[in-house]
Design an enzyme around this catalytic site. Structure first.
Site, mmCIF file in Angstrom:
data_model
loop_
_atom_site.group_PDB
_atom_site.id
_atom_site.type_symbol
_atom_site.label_atom_id
_atom_site.label_comp_id
_atom_site.label_asym_id
_atom_site.label_seq_id
_atom_site.Cartn_x
_atom_site.Cartn_y
_atom_site.Cartn_z
ATOM 1 N N HIS A 1 -19.019 27.194 -68.894
ATOM 2 C CA HIS A 1 -18.446 26.906 -67.584
ATOM 3 C C HIS A 1 -19.290 25.855 -66.880
ATOM 4 O O HIS A 1 -20.416 25.570 -67.285
ATOM 5 C CB HIS A 1 -18.377 28.189 -66.750
ATOM 6 C CG HIS A 1 -17.536 28.072 -65.528
ATOM 7 N ND1 HIS A 1 -18.060 27.876 -64.274
ATOM 8 C CD2 HIS A 1 -16.196 28.112 -65.366
ATOM 9 C CE1 HIS A 1 -17.086 27.807 -63.385
ATOM 10 N NE2 HIS A 1 -15.940 27.946 -64.029
ATOM 11 N N ASN B 1 -12.265 25.584 -52.117
ATOM 12 C CA ASN B 1 -13.132 24.415 -52.194
ATOM 13 C C ASN B 1 -13.744 24.140 -50.825
ATOM 14 O O ASN B 1 -13.455 24.829 -49.847
ATOM 15 C CB ASN B 1 -12.337 23.179 -52.648
ATOM 16 C CG ASN B 1 -11.958 23.236 -54.109
ATOM 17 O OD1 ASN B 1 -12.731 23.650 -54.953
ATOM 18 N ND2 ASN B 1 -10.741 22.809 -54.416
#
Length: 485
Positions: A54, A127
């Site tokens: 990741h 975000n």
């Protein structure tokens, strides 16, 4: 013997384990049916464990405390009482670079928050920007391919980055955010966080509201210029990780105040632009910010790999009173995020300590697979329905149903009266000070001037002209000057 409650892997109660969610009584199955997708994806992987690396990130534990009464809008239990605290884990991350990348780069920042509620884990995956580059998930793999390293050159290519944007006018708003002053946060502590997508809240009466989340940093927004960021990367590529770790170790616990915008569900259809378009914001004049509570980070992980890199978030981990909206990008993420974690960490990633519910029990029929640690008793059956007092569905949906109509097939999003790819980008530009505009123009021109094809440059310039005449003129002049040098 009391009836046990059937739950998802995140510990949320299952309303119906007999019928998949469909578009109408006889319609096709919906991709937002998290329980169905979780069961099928888990079944497919019971004997084939897989894992993948990741992206780079930092994380911390903390708590969320309710400061204002929002029970008129949602029946989520962890939001039901002023003063109530819920343990949380957050993971900040960069997006485009690899695990070995630097922190102080121009890139959106992930703001992934896990609430360990007593009704199961609730994941809010957002975000540090309120908007995104695209509005349909079918374009997401192409978008990421254009931003990542080119398979031939092995580096990020301006031709690829700007060519995709040239053919995706809806990206203009997010480009203006990314290339502006907030494109490189000074630290994770000094940036806002947003749910970005539109979600649904449902109250105890069954009334539905669409909601957008805004986490406002209490440390104040601080950002880096391109030159400052380059200097920071040279000094400490791990600058954001270092800052977060040291701040919490010193007892300077970062915090954010959560506000929401709430739209009664009935108003969505006639709103002047599509409220489920993640490339747009809802003007605060239409839907003012309402305070909900505060997020505080007060404990560093003991092991970065075990607790940060193995942390798994998925926006389909809802709890009663919170659910999805028709936001197409969100709908795609409801499947893609959980599936990425199954591939990266294996089907039993929800049993890892950082991912396992802390305030709710998990009781379902998932079995086996790599790293299984939850077995149940010898008498438990692994199928449902059964006659042995196994966990059963509740019959109570997490959120309100949404009406659907029309024909199946691939459709563009329905147009509202004021839908436009450029208007909000222009509004954002016009809000900037003269110095902010100067830096925005320089950042855009620095990348766009490196593109080798004139037609790609012209397409991008047309987008900035459409957003604002001065915006387009200044970008065009700056690009021309750099190409003539």
């Amino acid at each position: 013997m009391s009836q046990r409650v059937l739950t998802t892997e995140s510990g949320a109660p299952v309303a119906d384990n007999q019928n998949s969610a469909t578009a109408g009584a006889g319609g096709p199955i919906l991709v937002q049916d998290q329980h169905l997708l979780e069961k099928l994806a888990r079944f497919n992987r019971e004997r084939i464990p897989e894992r993948v690396v990741h992206a780079r990130g930092s994380g911390a534990y903390g708590y969320f405390e309710v400061t204002d009464d929002v029970t008129g809008f949602t029946r989520a239990d962890f939001l039901s009482e002023v003063g109530r605290r819920t343990e949380t884990f957050i993971r900040f991350s960069t997006v485009a670079d690899s695990l070995g990348g630097a922190d102080a780069v121009r890139d959106p920042r992930g703001f992934a928050l896990k609430f360990y509620t007593n009704e199961g884990n609730y994941d809010l995956v957002g975000n540090n920007t309120p908007v995104f580059f695209i509005k349909d998930p079918i374009k997401f793999p192409d978008f990421i391919h254009s931003q990542k390293r080119d398979p031939f050159t092995g580096r990020q290519e301006p031709d690829n980055v700007w060519d995709f944007w040239a053919n995706s006018p809806e990206a203009t708003h997010q480009i203006t955010w990314l290339m502006g002053d907030r494109g490189i946060p000074a630290s994770y502590r000094h940036m806002h966080g947003f749910g970005s997508h539109t979600y649904q809240w449902t109250n105890a009466k069954g009334e539905a509201f669409f909601v957008k989340y805004h986490f406002k940093t209490n440390q104040g927004v601080r950002s880096l210029s391109a030159d400052q960021a380059a200097e920071q990367v040279g000094k400490d590529a791990n600058s954001h990780q270092t800052d977060l770790l040291q701040a919490i170790e010193r007892g300077v616990n970062p915090s954010w105040t959560l506000h929401v915008q709430l739209m009664p569900a009935a108003e969505a259809a006639d709103y002047r632009f599509n409220p489920f378009d993640v490339t747009k914001v809802w003007p605060h004049a239409d839907y003012p910010l309402q305070r909900v509570g505060r997020l505080v980070l007060d404990r560093n992980p003991d092991n970065v790999f075990a607790e940060v890199e193995q942390a798994a978030f998925s926006p389909n981990n809802f709890v009663p009173g919170i659910g999805p909206s028709p936001d197409k990008m969100l709908q795609g993420r409801l499947f893609a995020y959980a599936d990425a974690q199954r591939y990266r960490l294996g089907i039993n990633h929800t049993q890892l300590p950082v991912n396992a519910p802390k305030a709710a029990d998990v009781d379902n029929y998932g079995r086996d697979g790599l790293h299984a640690t939850r077995y149940g008793s010898r008498q438990d059956k692994n199928y449902e329905p059964n006659s042995y007092a196994g966990p059963a569905q509740t019959g109570a949906a997490l959120a309100s149903p949404l009406a659907v109509h029309g024909w199946t097939g691939t459709h563009e999003a329905p147009l509202h009266t004021k839908d436009d790819d450029f208007f909000q980008a222009g509004e954002l530009y016009r809000l900037m000070s003269a110095d902010e505009k100067d830096r925005l123009i320089a950042n855009i021109a620095g990348g766009l001037s490196q593109v080798t094809r004139d037609d790609v440059i012209e397409k991008n310039l047309a987008h900035f002209h459409a957003a604002d005449a001065d915006y387009g003129k200044r970008v065009e002049e700056a690009v021309r000057a750099l190409r003539e040098d």
